[in-house]
Enzyme design. Sequence first.
Site, PDB file in Angstrom:
ATOM      1  CD  GLN A 145      -2.998  -1.370   1.920  1.00  0.00           C
ATOM      2  OE1 GLN A 145      -2.981  -0.896   3.030  1.00  0.00           O
ATOM      3  NE2 GLN A 145      -4.076  -1.924   1.418  1.00  0.00           N
TER       4      GLN A 145
ATOM      5  CG  LEU B  40       3.704  -3.733   7.437  1.00  0.00           C
ATOM      6  CD1 LEU B  40       3.845  -4.249   6.004  1.00  0.00           C
ATOM      7  CD2 LEU B  40       5.007  -3.097   7.880  1.00  0.00           C
TER       8      LEU B  40
ATOM      9  CG  ASN C 150      -0.557   4.182   8.721  1.00  0.00           C
ATOM     10  OD1 ASN C 150      -0.714   3.093   9.226  1.00  0.00           O
ATOM     11  ND2 ASN C 150      -1.093   5.262   9.168  1.00  0.00           N
ATOM     12  CB  CYS C 151       1.892  -0.178   4.529  1.00  0.00           C
ATOM     13  SG  CYS C 151       3.645  -0.008   4.804  1.00  0.00           S
ATOM     14  CB  VAL C 152      -3.578   2.619   5.060  1.00  0.00           C
ATOM     15  CG1 VAL C 152      -3.774   1.948   6.389  1.00  0.00           C
ATOM     16  CG2 VAL C 152      -3.157   4.057   5.237  1.00  0.00           C
TER      17      VAL C 152
END
Lengths: 428, 352
Positions: free
Chosen positions: A112, A209, A241-243
């Site tokens: 993401q 993550l 964040n890896c959104v």
Amino acid sequence: MRLELGRIRITDVQFGDQTRVTGGTLFINQGELKDLLEEDPDIARVELDLAKPGEDVRIIPVKDVIEPRVKVQGPGGVFPGFISKVDTVGSGRTHVLDGVAVVTTGKIVGFQEGIIDMGGPGAAYSPFSQTLNVVVKITPVEGLPQHKHEQAVRLAGLKAAAYLGNAGRELEPDQLEVYELGSYLENAAAFPGLPKVVYLYMLQSQGLLHDTYVYGVDAKKILPSLISPTEIMDGAIVSGNCVSACDKNTTYHHQNNPVIAQLFQRHGRDLCFLGVVITNENVTLADKERSSSYAAKLVKMIGAEGAIITEEGFGNPDTDLMMNCRKLEELGVKTVLITDEYAGRDGASQSLADAVPQANAVVSAGNANEMITLPPCGKVIGDLEAAEVIAGGFAGALAPDGSLRVEIQAITGSTCELGFSKLRGDGF
Amino acid sequence: MAEHKKLRVVHYLNQFFGQIGGEDMAGVAPLVKEGPVGPGLALAGALGEAGEVVATVICGDNYAGDNLEKAVPEILELIRQQKPDALVAGPAFNAGRYGIACGAVGQAAARELGIPVVTGMYQENPGVELYRKDLYIIATEDSARGMRGAIPKMAALLLKLARGEEIGSPEAEGYLPRGIRRNRFAAENGAARAVEMLVAKLKGEAFTTELPMPDFDRVPPNPPVRDLRSATIALVTSGGIVPKGNPDRIESSSASKFGKYSLEGLTDLTSDTHQTAHGGYDPVYANGDPDRVLPLDVARELEAEGVFGKLHPYHYATVGNGTSVANAARYGAAIAADLKEAGVDAVILTST
């Protein structure tokens, strides 16, 4: 708390012999910054690049974006818990290299991460198409697990921003902004006729993550807390964040939170801005119930009559957003929500994973599933192949000519749920 | 410049507006009259030089309502014979049978003849909920009083559709929102709009939400399985567990499909055989041991112990990350139909 924010306007960025600001140009000593970042044993190699508005450049995959700032007066330093010790920040004076952003990239960490196009049709969708970007490309050491990789990239971005921010330490700012809020009692007494408003700030904390840090503390582990808006301007909140890129609140977004800016702007005129309550977006039902109840209680306790609630991410945290809304409205606090939508590529699906009837005042930052074609760029910084695996991309997204057919979900900051941008969703 | 061809418009009406008769004539079968009839005269006036009402197709409310599946193809055939460029149906105001017929005929004409269609209804007409997603329905008053207001809007929208012009917002064009979400750039950023909305809400002034809340389906759980020992159990996941290499290339987010994969001969999922395609979580643990998301190992043990009858020989997987509710419902219905056909009694549904 009173914070002076001194903006040093930067109009160009170049590599040079010494890291300094002269005549509005930020010069960067490439070797010195590289050496600093390569001190981390988890990092094998760092490459630096520059990307400026209007250039035929694509940055992919983008991990985080950070604004260079430096604390010049008052306790503590920027990014407490990471770069500085954990003294309380948010008072005194902080200088900002206005117009510059550190952008971290390199081998993909999760799925993401995002795209920033400096020119072409994609540039309208990312605020970081308009900043002078110092791109830090990080190659981790072989075999580094993903969570360590994320941490190494996060720390490198913060270090680079603090290093560059330091170039503004001795300069006279072009513009000085003053942000000050008294205690809740003083503040309420000063504006007896105005409605009391709190900002309920949801921090992404789904884990794996999807993390945000407050003074270095993983936000999953906090109970909702009171925080001064000026602490946030000093980097008390950091993204890990890896959104999806479109509604990831980068560290830059936190440093420049537009809801805080708007509430300050209308403070004393249309409303009385009491302050900020931070809460999290944990994944278990018990956590969601606890955090939303606790947050609603805090907002009510300090005397709010109205609240803005912002979300980060989508799907699972839609539940937290709706719980926060319902519980505040049940306590008699009027709410406005900012979210984005996942209405499908044709826009015909339901936009949110959860809904309550109390959510009758919602600002939409746009449908993240809407498709866009990004024509090929002359120069790519990072790794174009990532387009096929990042969220919003798909197999076949990358055409042989280098153009991309993706959802705007893949563009960093396109549907920011802090309301940073002007994109909105509309019913047709 | 090529001269604009006059648009051939067919108008669909019920027996009442088609001047056949009242409720006593509601059983009349579909028929055609040449040129405009009744409200068609106002429609012809509103179309002006741009279009011509070449024929009016009329059908009784009961004839259509009692057997829609039979009536619609008959009506459509009469419309088709006129070689129309566009169709106007109604307006039906708050007449339920008529509204549903206008919607069904309009939907069929749009799909099968590929022509632009406009109808008109009162917002509470049952035809609105059924067809608003497929058709432009001009919002009308609840009775024929509203004819004068409705017809010009219907004509204007029809001409725009026929010319391929961009269709404006529901407010601008007068149609009922179809539930389609589209993006545009606003004058102010989202935060400014939010604070403005809050100030209005606090003052008790009018404000308009940018995203009306949907009515959510609540699916009641099925009763428990009576006799587990003889039950066939299937494994279904939205956690993205697929055979290694992701053969169907299910997307990491906004999945456009689900996969059906054989579990024949497998007792344990490993990093050599399976992986996750899901992009919404750290995949390390799922990839290390895919049983963590799709618990095949435990299911096989319970099957061997006789706790349940047998495990269905396939598992179904999609990625529940940014996947639209409409698509998710579609995959769910397709998977359920397949499971039912295979005689599966119960499902263990895992997410991430």
